[in-house]
Design an enzyme around this catalytic site. Structure first.
Site, short mmCIF file in Angstrom:
data_model
loop_
_atom_site.label_atom_id
_atom_site.label_comp_id
_atom_site.label_asym_id
_atom_site.label_seq_id
_atom_site.Cartn_x
_atom_site.Cartn_y
_atom_site.Cartn_z
N LEU A 49 -52.06 9.26 25.31
CA LEU A 49 -50.90 9.39 24.43
C LEU A 49 -49.71 9.72 25.31
CD1 LEU A 49 -52.02 11.57 21.35
CD2 LEU A 49 -51.57 9.12 21.39
N ASP A 50 -48.53 9.24 24.93
CA ASP A 50 -47.32 9.63 25.66
C ASP A 50 -47.22 11.15 25.68
OD1 ASP A 50 -46.80 6.93 25.72
OD2 ASP A 50 -45.19 7.00 24.23
N ALA A 51 -46.65 11.69 26.74
CA ALA A 51 -46.49 13.14 26.83
C ALA A 51 -45.70 13.68 25.64
CB ALA A 51 -45.79 13.50 28.14
N VAL A 53 -45.74 12.73 22.63
CA VAL A 53 -46.42 12.44 21.36
C VAL A 53 -47.66 13.33 21.24
CG1 VAL A 53 -47.62 10.66 20.03
CG2 VAL A 53 -45.56 10.08 21.31
N ARG A 152 -43.26 2.88 20.06
CA ARG A 152 -41.85 3.24 20.18
C ARG A 152 -41.00 2.01 20.51
NH1 ARG A 152 -42.28 7.96 24.50
NH2 ARG A 152 -40.00 8.01 24.22
#
Length: 213
Positions: A49-51, A53, A152
């Site tokens: 996961l993106d940091a 998120v 995104r």
């Protein structure tokens, strides 16, 4: 550290905002080792996961389990669903977004590409608009490919950047309104179907859509 499930093969947990998915100082594996009370415990990242998120993730506790989960991801046997709050609305109330995405490593940003090329990969997701409030849209998203910043970038490219995501043109101040709400996969040892769900945090803009996830 919120742990939803634990056995000797896997850990299912909720990654907080601002924490890297991968190993390294302050990343999820060290935090999980601390939660287990063993700084040397094996913890392997199998997806990301993106940091910026948060949400549900699974980590492997053995190399064999990591390999099995990796193969399940490649086969499409891992189901990933997200909730997102978009600024504005998408062209349709439900549908598929399929784009070519190019990752710019210098800018640390993902762009929709017009044609195949270097660092360009196909990205695919399905979405459904669950509710609309005051110029915001609550969307349920199923991810089929795992490109960096995929949701995104795709939402922004289709005119609906996520709330709080200034990097991709979203308005609002606060955490990016994107949450990994559901994760389903076969257990790496038994093959049993495992499903975990979690609601997004009780904070704006999620509170505008309480009960409509």
């Amino acid at each position: 550290m919120e742990i939803l499930y634990l056995d000797n093969k896997i850990i299912v947990c909720v990654k907080p905002v601002g924490v890297l998915s991968t190993d390294g100082p302050g990343g999820m594996p060290p935090l999980l080792r601390a939660a287990l009370g063993d700084a040397a415990a094996p913890v392997y990242t199998v997806h990301r996961l993106d940091a910026a998120v948060s949400g549900v993730m699974v980590y492997a506790r053995t190399r064999h389990a990591a390999a099995d989960l990796g193969r399940a991801i490649e086969r499409g046997d891992v189901r990933k669903e997200y909730l997102a709050v978009a600024c504005g609305g998408l062209p349709e109330k439900s549908g598929e977004l399929r784009d070519l995405l190019r990752r710019d490593r210098m800018l640390r940003k993902t762009f929709v590409a017009e044609a195949p090329g270097k660092d360009v990969r196909e990205a695919r997701l399905d979405y459904e608009v669950r509710a609309e409030r005051a110029g915001l849209s609550l969307c349920r998203v199923r991810l089929y490919t795992g490109r960096a910043h995929q949701i995104r970038a795709q939402f922004a490219a289709h005119g609906a950047p996520l709330w709080g995501d200034a990097k991709y043109g979203g308005s609002g101040e606060g955490d990016i309104a994107l949450f990994s709400c559901k994760l389903a996969f076969p257990h790496p040892l038994t093959g049993d179907a495992m499903t975990f769900e979690k609601k997004p945090p009780a904070a704006y803009p999620w509170t505008e859509f309480s009960g409509e996830e």
